[in-house]
Design an enzyme around this catalytic site. Structure first.
Site, PDB file in Angstrom:
ATOM      1  N   THR A 159       9.541   3.587  -1.712  1.00 46.56           N
ATOM      2  CA  THR A 159      10.506   4.530  -2.264  1.00 46.56           C
ATOM      3  C   THR A 159      11.704   4.654  -1.324  1.00 46.56           C
ATOM      4  O   THR A 159      12.862   4.638  -1.747  1.00 46.56           O
ATOM      5  CB  THR A 159       9.839   5.900  -2.479  1.00 46.56           C
ATOM      6  OG1 THR A 159       8.670   5.712  -3.270  1.00 46.56           O
ATOM      7  CG2 THR A 159      10.767   6.851  -3.169  1.00 46.56           C
ATOM      8  N   HIS A 199     -12.449 -13.096  15.536  1.00 47.75           N
ATOM      9  CA  HIS A 199     -12.686 -13.840  14.299  1.00 47.75           C
ATOM     10  C   HIS A 199     -11.444 -14.673  13.942  1.00 47.75           C
ATOM     11  O   HIS A 199     -11.531 -15.885  13.753  1.00 47.75           O
ATOM     12  CB  HIS A 199     -13.031 -12.852  13.181  1.00 47.75           C
ATOM     13  CG  HIS A 199     -13.252 -13.476  11.836  1.00 47.75           C
ATOM     14  ND1 HIS A 199     -14.488 -13.547  11.244  1.00 47.75           N
ATOM     15  CD2 HIS A 199     -12.399 -14.055  10.963  1.00 47.75           C
ATOM     16  CE1 HIS A 199     -14.385 -14.153  10.082  1.00 47.75           C
ATOM     17  NE2 HIS A 199     -13.108 -14.470   9.874  1.00 47.75           N
ATOM     18  N   GLU A 200     -10.299 -14.017  13.893  1.00 48.81           N
ATOM     19  CA  GLU A 200      -9.074 -14.745  13.524  1.00 48.81           C
ATOM     20  C   GLU A 200      -8.705 -15.754  14.614  1.00 48.81           C
ATOM     21  O   GLU A 200      -8.247 -16.848  14.316  1.00 48.81           O
ATOM     22  CB  GLU A 200      -7.923 -13.773  13.279  1.00 48.81           C
ATOM     23  CG  GLU A 200      -8.150 -12.797  12.111  1.00 48.81           C
ATOM     24  CD  GLU A 200      -8.505 -13.482  10.807  1.00 48.81           C
ATOM     25  OE1 GLU A 200      -8.032 -14.607  10.565  1.00 48.81           O
ATOM     26  OE2 GLU A 200      -9.287 -12.896  10.024  1.00 48.81           O
ATOM     27  N   HIS A 255     -10.665 -18.887  13.969  1.00 51.15           N
ATOM     28  CA  HIS A 255     -10.049 -19.713  12.921  1.00 51.15           C
ATOM     29  C   HIS A 255      -8.861 -20.482  13.489  1.00 51.15           C
ATOM     30  O   HIS A 255      -8.721 -21.681  13.280  1.00 51.15           O
ATOM     31  CB  HIS A 255      -9.479 -18.834  11.798  1.00 51.15           C
ATOM     32  CG  HIS A 255     -10.503 -18.300  10.837  1.00 51.15           C
ATOM     33  ND1 HIS A 255     -11.408 -19.084  10.187  1.00 51.15           N
ATOM     34  CD2 HIS A 255     -10.729 -17.039  10.386  1.00 51.15           C
ATOM     35  CE1 HIS A 255     -12.156 -18.331   9.394  1.00 51.15           C
ATOM     36  NE2 HIS A 255     -11.761 -17.075   9.496  1.00 51.15           N
ATOM     37  N   PRO A 288       0.820  -1.212   0.000  1.00 51.57           N
ATOM     38  CA  PRO A 288       0.000   0.000   0.000  1.00 51.57           C
ATOM     39  C   PRO A 288       0.859   1.269   0.000  1.00 51.57           C
ATOM     40  O   PRO A 288       2.033   1.216   0.396  1.00 51.57           O
ATOM     41  CB  PRO A 288      -0.795  -0.096   1.302  1.00 51.57           C
ATOM     42  CG  PRO A 288      -0.529  -1.430   1.879  1.00 51.57           C
ATOM     43  CD  PRO A 288       0.635  -2.023   1.197  1.00 51.57           C
ATOM     44  N   PRO A 289       0.304   2.384  -0.450  1.00 52.49           N
ATOM     45  CA  PRO A 289       1.055   3.643  -0.468  1.00 52.49           C
ATOM     46  C   PRO A 289       1.522   4.029   0.924  1.00 52.49           C
ATOM     47  O   PRO A 289       0.819   3.763   1.897  1.00 52.49           O
ATOM     48  CB  PRO A 289       0.054   4.675  -0.976  1.00 52.49           C
ATOM     49  CG  PRO A 289      -1.163   3.949  -1.407  1.00 52.49           C
ATOM     50  CD  PRO A 289      -1.068   2.540  -0.954  1.00 52.49           C
ATOM     51  N   GLY A 290       2.696   4.606   0.998  1.00 47.47           N
ATOM     52  CA  GLY A 290       3.179   5.131   2.273  1.00 47.47           C
ATOM     53  C   GLY A 290       3.859   4.109   3.163  1.00 47.47           C
ATOM     54  O   GLY A 290       4.206   4.397   4.294  1.00 47.47           O
ATOM     55  N   THR A 291       4.076   2.908   2.649  1.00 50.66           N
ATOM     56  CA  THR A 291       4.694   1.888   3.494  1.00 50.66           C
ATOM     57  C   THR A 291       6.210   1.886   3.379  1.00 50.66           C
ATOM     58  O   THR A 291       6.866   1.044   3.972  1.00 50.66           O
ATOM     59  CB  THR A 291       4.151   0.493   3.143  1.00 50.66           C
ATOM     60  OG1 THR A 291       4.151   0.344   1.729  1.00 50.66           O
ATOM     61  CG2 THR A 291       2.751   0.317   3.670  1.00 50.66           C
ATOM     62  N   GLY A 292       6.766   2.795   2.566  1.00 47.01           N
ATOM     63  CA  GLY A 292       8.218   2.929   2.550  1.00 47.01           C
ATOM     64  C   GLY A 292       8.911   2.272   1.370  1.00 47.01           C
ATOM     65  O   GLY A 292      10.103   1.991   1.432  1.00 47.01           O
TER      66      GLY A 292
END
Ligand code: ADP
Ligand code: MG
Ligand code: ZN
Length: 608
Positions: free
Chosen positions: A203, A418-419, A422, A197-201
């Site tokens: 670049t 929920h997780e 599972h 996703p954008p902004g995760t570093g």
């Protein structure tokens, strides 16, 4: 507004005149000399193939002779005039500047200004209609060469992305001493694709690799390639690779490659053919460059799913690295990086902040610290206090930059249960795959995920394993029902998968007594068309199938409820741990539920 403008006759007249004018300009030009593109011209100069040149500053053209005696002619954009002269000076080419055309050109501009303005407006409208890049880039494309720079970013500036950094270390090592790797014949990836996703570093990571290896990086954003002038994108790719090869070892960094790398044939509008050409050129260059050249292509993308499959083929971007949103520990580390060197008040607790910011990316966190600093300045305080930090969290959450959703505490609780459901069910059932990792950090479309991995490659599935899998799939939803009473939409994907498995068990694998070992085709009005060779089932069989699928799912649901009721205390513990730590791996999970005995199935499905 767009449509009104297009309907105005004046617009069309303006465009018509513009076309005529430009056309006549071209017609008047002598054509006996070789027409070079600007890029070719630059290369020729750098390679010492240009003997002399005459610059016509007014018409923005250059004429001259090559060392082999041929005459050439090229055009440049006006802003690049100074660059052209520097280029020629640097390379020792004798040249003269002809300003004769200037006065004429000026008066022409003044006379034609209204038309040019109308034309420009029309151009902007067309551009935005075809979804292209900013019109302001028009024409500057050719002149702007990509300059290598030496970023001073290191891996220490990247926090919380340990896995990605690990993978990139190898690339760094290769670039730092390519000869060592070549000597032992190690195959190094040509291309590395960072996605997330954008902004995760992404670049940031690419710059860190370059900074660490101390090699130049030739960077360009995907959108820069997609220019208005046909052929520019492709020639930029060529230039980029040429420059990088000359400077090797080096990195070529294509940021936001989605802009060029989109699936061919999937675009609409003006920039489309151009993009394809650019993409093709990129593929050609990637295949063409020698691995020993010591050039590595790093690209970043927010949307790897829309990339052209050709890019992902072996020998191209053969290393793909996910850069995900940071978990709790990662967020804490990123907060450390960004608050280093800032005056923090004694009441600031970065642990608490990290816990309050699930779903934040590195960019969000950097933003958060910055907002807090701004607030502090506005309040004329000397140190950033916890109150400023807390206010900044709210600002960043509400801010326009946040496109992705941030979880509320309540949602996080639901996802944790929920997780947890599972995972607990999956662990206790004897025939389900072991649980590897559980997380409430969003990945792709999933808000949380539970990773179950088979211990060995499996080519056959037993009925018992499929039944347990159904129970595990429904375990998430069942936990929600048990704990909150009111289930959420979060189980949509689980339900879809469970239904598919149950239906296959009934209609394809002959695993129920009611249908037996017959294959049942699908009814034409059903979920999909019939399979070749088998006709639609009779109404009787179709309703039997539905009843069997339903029974399998109901049984699994009940089984899951039984497991979770029996181990409710452990489920609570698991959910708490998930809320607290967000991602739990095998040892942490075993600590919570490792001591529990294997579950014995309550509801047995009758065998045929
Ligand atoms: P992307 O390219 O994935 O959209 P960027 O690399 O442009 O994201 O990140 C934007 C900014 O956010 C960076 O300049 C940096 O300040 C901050 N940032 C993002 N991820 C991290 C991280 N893992 N560690 C430290 N800072 C980060
Ligand atoms: Mg980026
Ligand atoms: Zn689920």
């Amino acid at each position: 507004m767009r449509h009104q403008l297009l309907r105005k006759p004046l617009t069309w007249i303006g465009v018509g005149l513009l076309v005529l004018l430009v056309g006549s300009q071209f017609l008047n030009r002598p054509t006996q000399a070789d027409q070079l593109t600007y890029a070719e011209f630059v290369t020729a100069v750098e390679e010492g193939k240009v003997k002399d040149a005459t610059i016509d500053d007014g018409a923005s053209t250059i004429e001259g002779t090559l060392t082999d005696g041929d005459e050439f002619r090229t055009a440049y954009v006006t802003e690049a005039g100074a660059d052209v002269q520097t280029l020629l000076l640097d390379n020792g080419v004798s040249f003269e500047v002809d300003r004769a055309g200037q006065a004429l050109w000026l008066s022409l501009i003044i006379e034609l200004l209204p038309f040019v303005v109308i034309g420009a407006i029309f151009f902007v409208v067309m551009r935005s209609a075809s979804g292209g890049t900013q019109a302001s880039r028009f024409g500057r494309a050719k002149a702007r060469q990509v300059a290598p720079d030496q970023p001073q970013v290191t891996f220490a500036d990247v926090a919380g992305a340990t896995e990605a950094v690990e993978e990139l270390r190898e690339i760094r090592d290769f670039l730092a001493s390519p000869a060592t790797f070549q000597a032992i014949g190690a195959r190094i990836p040509r291309g590395v694709l960072l996605y997330g996703p954008p902004g995760t570093g992404k670049t940031l990571l690419a710059r860190a690799v370059a900074g660490e290896a101390g090699v130049p990086v030739f960077s360009i954003a995907g959108a820069d390639f997609v220019e208005m002038l046909v052929g520019v994108g492709a020639s930029r790719v060529r230039d980029l690779f040429d420059q990088a090869k000359k400077a090797a070892p080096a990195i070529i960094f294509v940021d936001e490659i989605d802009a060029v790398g989109r699936h061919r044939g999937s675009g609409t509008g003006g920039g489309h053919d151009e993009r394809e050409q650019t993409l093709n050129q990129l593929l050609v260059e990637m295949d063409g460059f020698d691995q020993r050249a010591g050039v590595i292509l790093i690209a970043a993308s927010n949307r790897p799913d829309i990339l052209d499959p050709a890019l992902l083929r072996p020998g191209r971007f053969d290393r793909q690295i996910v850069v995900d949103r940071p978990d709790l520990v990662g967020r804490r580390a990123i907060l450390d990086v960004h608050s280093a060197g800032k005056p923090l008040g004694t009441d600031v607790d970065l642990d608490v902040l990290a816990r309050r910011t699930p779903g934040f990316t590195g960019a969000d966190l950097s933003n958060l610290v910055n907002e807090a600093a701004l607030l502090t300045a506005r309040r004329r305080a000397k140190q950033i206090g916890m109150a400023e930090m807390e206010d900044a969290v709210d600002r960043v959450m509400a801010g326009p930059e946040r496109k992705s959703s941030v979880l509320s505490e309540e949602e996080k609780r639901v996802i944790a249960y929920h997780e947890g459901g599972h995972a607990l069910v999956g662990h206790l059932l004897p025939n389900a795959d072991p649980i590897h990792k559980v997380s409430v950090v969003a990945r792709g479309r999933a808000l949380g995920w539970t990773l179950a991995l088979p211990t060995e490659d499996r080519h056959l599935q037993t009925r018992a394993a499929l039944l347990d899998q159904l129970v595990m799939l429904l375990g998430g939803r069942t936990a929600e029902e048990l704990v909150f009473g009111d289930p959420t939409t979060g189980a949509q994907d689980d339900i879809e998968r469970a239904t598919r498995i149950a239906r296959a068990m009934v209609t394809e694998f002959g695993m129920t007594s009611a249908i037996g070992l017959q294959r049942v085709g699908r009814s034409p009005s059903g979920l999909s068309g019939g399979v070749d060779g088998d006709g639609p089932p009779s109404d009787h069989v179709a309703s039997l199938v539905d009843a069997e699928v339903r029974r399998l799912l109901d049984d699994a649901h009940r089984e899951a409820a039984a497991v979770l009721r029996a181990h409710r205390a452990t489920l609570d513990q698991l959910a708490e741990a998930l809320i607290e730590r967000e991602t739990l791996d095998t040892p942490e999970l075993l600590q919570i539920f490792g001591h529990l005995p294997v579950w014995e199935r309550h509801y047995e499905v009758t065998t045929p």
